[in-house]
Design an enzyme around this catalytic site. Structure first.
Site, PDB file in Angstrom:
ATOM      1  NE  ARG A 238       6.232  -3.838 -11.899  1.00 55.45           N
ATOM      2  CZ  ARG A 238       5.158  -3.066 -11.715  1.00 55.45           C
ATOM      3  NH1 ARG A 238       5.194  -2.098 -10.806  1.00 55.45           N
ATOM      4  NH2 ARG A 238       4.058  -3.255 -12.418  1.00 55.45           N
ATOM      5  CD  GLU A 267       6.681  -6.397  -5.281  1.00 59.46           C
ATOM      6  OE1 GLU A 267       5.479  -6.533  -5.601  1.00 59.46           O
ATOM      7  OE2 GLU A 267       7.309  -5.354  -5.516  1.00 59.46           O
ATOM      8  CG  HIS A 286       3.671  -3.342  -5.606  1.00 61.59           C
ATOM      9  ND1 HIS A 286       4.374  -4.124  -6.478  1.00 61.59           N
ATOM     10  CD2 HIS A 286       3.198  -2.311  -6.347  1.00 61.59           C
ATOM     11  CE1 HIS A 286       4.326  -3.603  -7.697  1.00 61.59           C
ATOM     12  NE2 HIS A 286       3.606  -2.489  -7.640  1.00 61.59           N
TER      13      HIS A 286
HETATM   14  C1  DGY Z   1       1.389  -0.808 -11.750  1.00 61.85           C
HETATM   15  O1  DGY Z   1       0.265  -0.514 -12.165  1.00 61.85           O
HETATM   16  O2  DGY Z   1       2.286  -1.155 -12.488  1.00 61.85           O
HETATM   17  C2  DGY Z   1       1.635  -0.693 -10.282  1.00 61.85           C
HETATM   18  O3  DGY Z   1       2.818  -1.245  -9.883  1.00 61.85           O
HETATM   19  C3  DGY Z   1       0.470  -1.223  -9.481  1.00 61.85           C
HETATM   20  O4  DGY Z   1      -0.491  -0.248  -9.568  1.00 61.85           O
END
Ligand code: DGY
Length: 330
Positions: A238, A267, A286
């Site tokens: 993240r 984002e 992402h």
């Molecule tokens: C998640 O699942 O947390 C990812 O960032 C997206 O697949």
């Protein structure tokens, strides 16, 4: 009367129709436009189950309106977009989709590591733009991957899957995490290091930890100051875990060599973000878990989770710490 589910984005028809056998299902029909907050507020006040994505901020203010809501099913493994504590106070179960995206996200993490180290997007752009005139000794030279040291910040499912890939490339792997894992260390032949020590030793640093209050800005100026000048930072977890201003400064002043980023503090990243102007930075929108097969698995699991909670069946992916047998307990 059938219970009501609201789905916050267009999902594959077969998964929606599976839910329609047992529930009244409404869906925000757009694929690339998030549901406006006004509509989300209206729907959350009417439905029993919410199937949402990481793009929806399910905060305390929104949860105030969720009078009949029993479950929030996030189609993601990360759940920092949901205020689980407040949901728990309201008696709402929260679920996620771990496991099904592990290998796919590890693939992308390693692909990003390789693309950054070997400057693949830049090299492709160079060729396509017609600049390539001859082979030359130092043209588009990057960093070696084989024989280097990978430092993992976090050793969960995805981190462990990245280790297996790194081993195949002859990398030495060190890791840091809240709890040391001696069994895993032995099995994978990796070594635990405290964070500062890891930052000083690693050639590649992969951020693989969940985003929480504790990990916010975990990598900032102080940490960049410890890294090697050839270091490459990879983040597929993240954005908020890495301080982007400090990252830009670290690359501009050559404290580190480069970065591969699949996630950002905000984002989508703005088109004029300084990160997009830097050499040796590879940026992706992402897409860690974005294979057709895995996104189908995630959607299916998110649907199964919402269904199981609403039908009061056993669900293995409930995140509330005090949820048992279909109810919160204190
Ligand atoms: C998640 O699942 O947390 C990812 O960032 C997206 O697949």
């Amino acid at each position: 009367m059938k219970k009501r589910i609201f789905i916050t984005r267009k999902i594959p028809a077969e998964i929606k129709s599976g839910l329609e056998q047992d529930f009244n299902v409404e869906m925000w029909e757009e694929e690339h436009i998030p549901v406006p907050i006004r509509i989300l507020e209206e729907k959350i006040s009417q439905c029993d189950g919410l199937f949402c994505l990481l793009t929806e901020q399910i905060d305390a203010q929104l949860l105030e309106k969720a009078k009949s809501l029993k479950v929030i099913s996030n189609m993601a493994v990360g759940f920092n977009n949901i205020d689980v504590e407040t949901a728990t106070k309201h008696g709402i179960a929260v679920t996620n989709t771990p496991g099904v995206l592990t290998e796919t996200t590890a693939d992308l993490t390693f692909a990003l590591l390789m693309a950054t180290a070997r400057r693949i997007p830049e090299a492709e752009q160079y060729l396509r733009s017609g600049e390539w005139e001859t082979w030359s000794p130092m043209l588009l030279t990057g960093q070696d991957i084989w024989g280097t040291t990978l430092g993992l910040i976090g050793l969960g499912r995805i981190g462990t899957a990245v280790v297996k890939r790194a081993k195949g490339f002859g990398m030495k792997v060190i890791y840091t995490s809240r709890t040391q894992k001696p069994e895993v260390e032995k099995q994978l032949e990796i070594t635990y290091k405290p964070l500062d020590d890891l930052l000083q030793r690693a050639d590649f640093i992969c951020v693989m930890t969940p985003y929480t209050k504790e990990t916010e800005n975990l990598i900032s100026t102080e940490q960049f100051n410890l890294m090697k000048s050839n270091a490459i930072l990879i983040n597929t977890a993240r954005g908020g875990i890495v301080n982007e201003e400090a990252l830009v400064e670290a690359i501009q002043t050559k404290k580190i060599w480069g970065a591969g980023l699949d996630v950002f503090e905000s984002e989508p990243i703005s088109k004029d973000d300084p990160l997009l102007q830097l050499p040796n930075v590879v940026t992706l929108p992402h897409i860690g878990s974005a294979s057709i097969q895995t996104r189908m698995r995630m959607a299916r699991l998110a649907a199964e989770n919402v269904k199981k909670v609403l039908l009061e069946e056993d669900c293995h992916y409930i995140l509330n710490p005090n949820y048992k047998n279909g109810a919160m307990y204190r």
